[in-house]
Design a protein around this motif. Structure first.
Motif, PDB file in Angstrom:
ATOM      1  N   GLU A 154       0.830  -1.213   0.000  1.00  0.00           N
ATOM      2  CA  GLU A 154       0.000   0.000   0.000  1.00  0.00           C
ATOM      3  C   GLU A 154       0.861   1.258   0.000  1.00  0.00           C
ATOM      4  OE1 GLU A 154      -2.514  -0.394   3.363  1.00  0.00           O
ATOM      5  OE2 GLU A 154      -3.831  -1.904   2.429  1.00  0.00           O
ATOM      6  N   ARG A 155       1.945   1.254   0.775  1.00  0.00           N
ATOM      7  CA  ARG A 155       2.835   2.422   0.792  1.00  0.00           C
ATOM      8  C   ARG A 155       3.472   2.639  -0.579  1.00  0.00           C
ATOM      9  NH1 ARG A 155       4.227   0.268   5.975  1.00  0.00           N
ATOM     10  NH2 ARG A 155       6.063  -0.772   5.076  1.00  0.00           N
ATOM     11  N   ALA A 156       3.861   1.559  -1.220  1.00  0.00           N
ATOM     12  CA  ALA A 156       4.471   1.682  -2.542  1.00  0.00           C
ATOM     13  C   ALA A 156       3.461   2.179  -3.570  1.00  0.00           C
ATOM     14  CB  ALA A 156       5.050   0.337  -2.974  1.00  0.00           C
ATOM     15  N   VAL A 157       2.241   1.656  -3.531  1.00  0.00           N
ATOM     16  CA  VAL A 157       1.197   2.093  -4.470  1.00  0.00           C
ATOM     17  C   VAL A 157       0.870   3.562  -4.257  1.00  0.00           C
ATOM     18  CG1 VAL A 157      -1.233   1.803  -5.083  1.00  0.00           C
ATOM     19  CG2 VAL A 157       0.231  -0.204  -4.796  1.00  0.00           C
ATOM     20  N   ARG A 158       0.795   3.980  -2.992  1.00  0.00           N
ATOM     21  CA  ARG A 158       0.521   5.390  -2.709  1.00  0.00           C
ATOM     22  C   ARG A 158       1.616   6.277  -3.285  1.00  0.00           C
ATOM     23  NH1 ARG A 158       0.080   4.906   2.240  1.00  0.00           N
ATOM     24  NH2 ARG A 158      -2.192   4.798   2.391  1.00  0.00           N
ATOM     25  N   ARG A 159       2.858   5.871  -3.123  1.00  0.00           N
ATOM     26  CA  ARG A 159       3.973   6.659  -3.638  1.00  0.00           C
ATOM     27  C   ARG A 159       3.926   6.745  -5.170  1.00  0.00           C
ATOM     28  NH1 ARG A 159       7.515   4.024  -1.275  1.00  0.00           N
ATOM     29  NH2 ARG A 159       8.223   2.646  -2.940  1.00  0.00           N
ATOM     30  N   MET A 160       3.636   5.628  -5.836  1.00  0.00           N
ATOM     31  CA  MET A 160       3.566   5.647  -7.295  1.00  0.00           C
ATOM     32  C   MET A 160       2.380   6.471  -7.792  1.00  0.00           C
ATOM     33  SD  MET A 160       4.747   1.823  -8.538  1.00  0.00           S
ATOM     34  CE  MET A 160       3.724   0.887  -7.397  1.00  0.00           C
ATOM     35  N   ALA A 161       1.252   6.411  -7.053  1.00  0.00           N
ATOM     36  CA  ALA A 161       0.068   7.162  -7.458  1.00  0.00           C
ATOM     37  C   ALA A 161       0.265   8.659  -7.317  1.00  0.00           C
ATOM     38  CB  ALA A 161      -1.147   6.709  -6.640  1.00  0.00           C
ATOM     39  N   GLN A 162       1.154   9.079  -6.452  1.00  0.00           N
ATOM     40  CA  GLN A 162       1.408  10.499  -6.252  1.00  0.00           C
ATOM     41  C   GLN A 162       2.298  11.094  -7.343  1.00  0.00           C
ATOM     42  OE1 GLN A 162       3.105  10.458  -2.327  1.00  0.00           O
ATOM     43  NE2 GLN A 162       1.116  10.505  -1.283  1.00  0.00           N
ATOM     44  N   ALA A 163       2.933  10.251  -8.134  1.00  0.00           N
ATOM     45  CA  ALA A 163       3.826  10.734  -9.189  1.00  0.00           C
ATOM     46  C   ALA A 163       3.026  11.290 -10.358  1.00  0.00           C
ATOM     47  CB  ALA A 163       4.728   9.597  -9.664  1.00  0.00           C
ATOM     48  N   ALA A 164       3.660  12.165 -11.128  1.00  0.00           N
ATOM     49  CA  ALA A 164       2.990  12.755 -12.279  1.00  0.00           C
ATOM     50  C   ALA A 164       2.770  11.735 -13.383  1.00  0.00           C
ATOM     51  CB  ALA A 164       3.814  13.936 -12.811  1.00  0.00           C
ATOM     52  N   GLU A 165       3.655  10.766 -13.503  1.00  0.00           N
ATOM     53  CA  GLU A 165       3.572   9.748 -14.541  1.00  0.00           C
ATOM     54  C   GLU A 165       3.734   8.368 -13.908  1.00  0.00           C
ATOM     55  OE1 GLU A 165       2.939  10.406 -17.644  1.00  0.00           O
ATOM     56  OE2 GLU A 165       3.246  12.580 -17.709  1.00  0.00           O
ATOM     57  N   PRO A 166       3.153   7.327 -14.513  1.00  0.00           N
ATOM     58  CA  PRO A 166       3.397   5.966 -14.017  1.00  0.00           C
ATOM     59  C   PRO A 166       4.839   5.568 -14.285  1.00  0.00           C
ATOM     60  CG  PRO A 166       2.166   5.917 -16.071  1.00  0.00           C
ATOM     61  CD  PRO A 166       2.243   7.353 -15.664  1.00  0.00           C
ATOM     62  N   PRO A 167       5.340   4.523 -13.629  1.00  0.00           N
ATOM     63  CA  PRO A 167       6.721   4.101 -13.842  1.00  0.00           C
ATOM     64  C   PRO A 167       7.011   3.801 -15.307  1.00  0.00           C
ATOM     65  CG  PRO A 167       5.812   3.000 -11.916  1.00  0.00           C
ATOM     66  CD  PRO A 167       4.670   3.716 -12.580  1.00  0.00           C
ATOM     67  N   TRP A 168       8.219   4.174 -15.725  1.00  0.00           N
ATOM     68  CA  TRP A 168       8.609   3.955 -17.121  1.00  0.00           C
ATOM     69  C   TRP A 168       8.504   2.483 -17.501  1.00  0.00           C
ATOM     70  CZ3 TRP A 168      12.519   0.700 -18.670  1.00  0.00           C
ATOM     71  CH2 TRP A 168      12.801   0.695 -20.048  1.00  0.00           C
ATOM     72  N   LEU A 169       8.913   1.583 -16.600  1.00  0.00           N
ATOM     73  CA  LEU A 169       8.903   0.167 -16.920  1.00  0.00           C
ATOM     74  C   LEU A 169       7.484  -0.351 -17.118  1.00  0.00           C
ATOM     75  CD1 LEU A 169      10.674  -2.253 -17.412  1.00  0.00           C
ATOM     76  CD2 LEU A 169      10.668  -2.726 -14.953  1.00  0.00           C
ATOM     77  N   HIS A 170       6.516   0.209 -16.413  1.00  0.00           N
ATOM     78  CA  HIS A 170       5.119  -0.178 -16.624  1.00  0.00           C
ATOM     79  C   HIS A 170       4.678   0.187 -18.039  1.00  0.00           C
ATOM     80  CE1 HIS A 170       3.723  -0.434 -12.137  1.00  0.00           C
ATOM     81  NE2 HIS A 170       4.920  -0.948 -12.326  1.00  0.00           N
ATOM     82  N   ALA A 171       5.049   1.387 -18.482  1.00  0.00           N
ATOM     83  CA  ALA A 171       4.685   1.806 -19.830  1.00  0.00           C
ATOM     84  C   ALA A 171       5.350   0.931 -20.887  1.00  0.00           C
ATOM     85  CB  ALA A 171       5.068   3.280 -20.033  1.00  0.00           C
ATOM     86  N   GLU A 172       6.583   0.533 -20.636  1.00  0.00           N
ATOM     87  CA  GLU A 172       7.276  -0.336 -21.588  1.00  0.00           C
ATOM     88  C   GLU A 172       6.622  -1.714 -21.644  1.00  0.00           C
ATOM     89  OE1 GLU A 172      10.022  -1.737 -24.392  1.00  0.00           O
ATOM     90  OE2 GLU A 172       9.356   0.278 -23.808  1.00  0.00           O
TER      91      GLU A 172
END
Length: 304
Positions: free
Chosen positions: A19-37
């Motif tokens: 949950e802490r990791a998801v919250r941190r990723m959700a607060q970013a302007a963009e999703p992780p680059w590796l997810h997009a790849e």
């Protein structure tokens, strides 16, 4: 969990760390680059689907980084997205895109309204797409059952997740130095195939590929790893690490580099595909068939 683990058992992961990791990723302007790849690579497999879906459901929209790809592939389909409550809360206030982001210049279609899991009508979608969300689930089989309910008969499932070969170099480094576990085990693709069958899916197909990534230095590698998740292994070393230990980690990662001194790590991407077959009537050991029903069966066999 790995190939030797009972595929019906939930994973032993720390859900609070997830949950802490998801919250941190959700607060970013963009999703992780590796997810997009991973989304881009999985979208290359879309031509294998012969039928054009009327409704497409993304499971975890923002962190899946797939909306533009699915709109391009199916411009006339209804686009739905299930967003975890934690992500919905964090994304409630819009985050301004960086000046270099294509979102500032492209006139893209408005994003689909995020739904809660319970708001999805059973049997309502023909394609269920989940990119890089499964690795955070303690019970993948239960999630597969939810996906099965959401799909219409003959609907298709496509998903991606990390495999157990992810960050193998980091696991070896921690083991050799007695540093405990760097991350929770990821599920082997053969176990995932068994779970799909257990959840009612037909003809599951699993495949994988390994990406080898390099960074300018160890600090850059650690920064990206923190953006991809957290150590959710319940067996990890308890307590805080000291600055001295963190420097040892940086030095060890730097030593993993090739001849050019750039640290290198591996990521195993696992892809799964399956469809929802029509339900089959259950046949008991002893079955009674009425005379009228038998006559109808005979007539149907005789009719052209």
């Amino acid at each position: 969990m790995n190939a030797s683990t009972d595929s019906s058992s939930p994973r032993a992961i720390d859900t609070r760390a997830i949950e802490r990791a998801v919250r941190r990723m959700a607060q970013a302007a963009e999703p992780p680059w590796l997810h997009a790849e991973a989304a881009r690579r999985m979208a290359e497999k879309l031509p294998m689907i012969r039928r054009t879906p009327e409704a497409v459901l993304q499971w975890s929209g923002f962190l899946g980084a797939s909306e533009a790809l699915l709109r391009e592939a199916y411009p006339h389909a209804q686009q739905l997205v299930v967003e975890p409550a934690l992500v919905r809360r964090e994304r409630a206030a819009p985050v301004p895109a960086p000046w270099w982001s294509p979102r500032r210049w492209a006139g893209a279609a408005p994003a689909a309204e995020p739904l809660a899991e319970e708001a999805v009508t059973p049997g309502s979608v023909q394609l269920l797409w989940s990119n890089m969300a499964l690795q955070g689930q303690a019970d993948p089989t239960a999630l597969f059952a939810q996906w099965h309910r959401a799909l219409a008969v003959d609907g298709f499932l496509m998903f991606s997740t990390f495999g157990p070969g992810t960050l193998a170099e980091l696991r070896t480094l921690y083991r050799e130095r007695g540093w405990g576990s760097p991350m929770a085990e990821f599920v082997d693709m053969h176990d995932l195939g068994d779970m799909l069958v257990a959840a009612g899916f037909a003809d599951p197909v699993m495949d994988q590929e390994v990406l080898h990534l390099n960074w300018a230095d160890a600090a850059a590698a650690l920064a990206e790893l923190r953006g991809l998740g957290a150590n959710a292994d319940t067996r990890r070393v308890a307590g805080l690490r000291t600055p001295r230990w963190q420097q040892r980690l940086v030095d060890a990662l730097q030593a993993l580099g090739s001849s050019d001194g750039r640290p290198a790590l591996s990521f195993e991407l696992v892809y799964g595909h399956a469809f929802k077959a029509a339900p089959r009537p259950r046949v008991a050991a002893h079955t009674e068939v009425g005379l009228d029903e038998m006559r109808q069966m005979v007539r149907s066999r005789r009719s052209p």
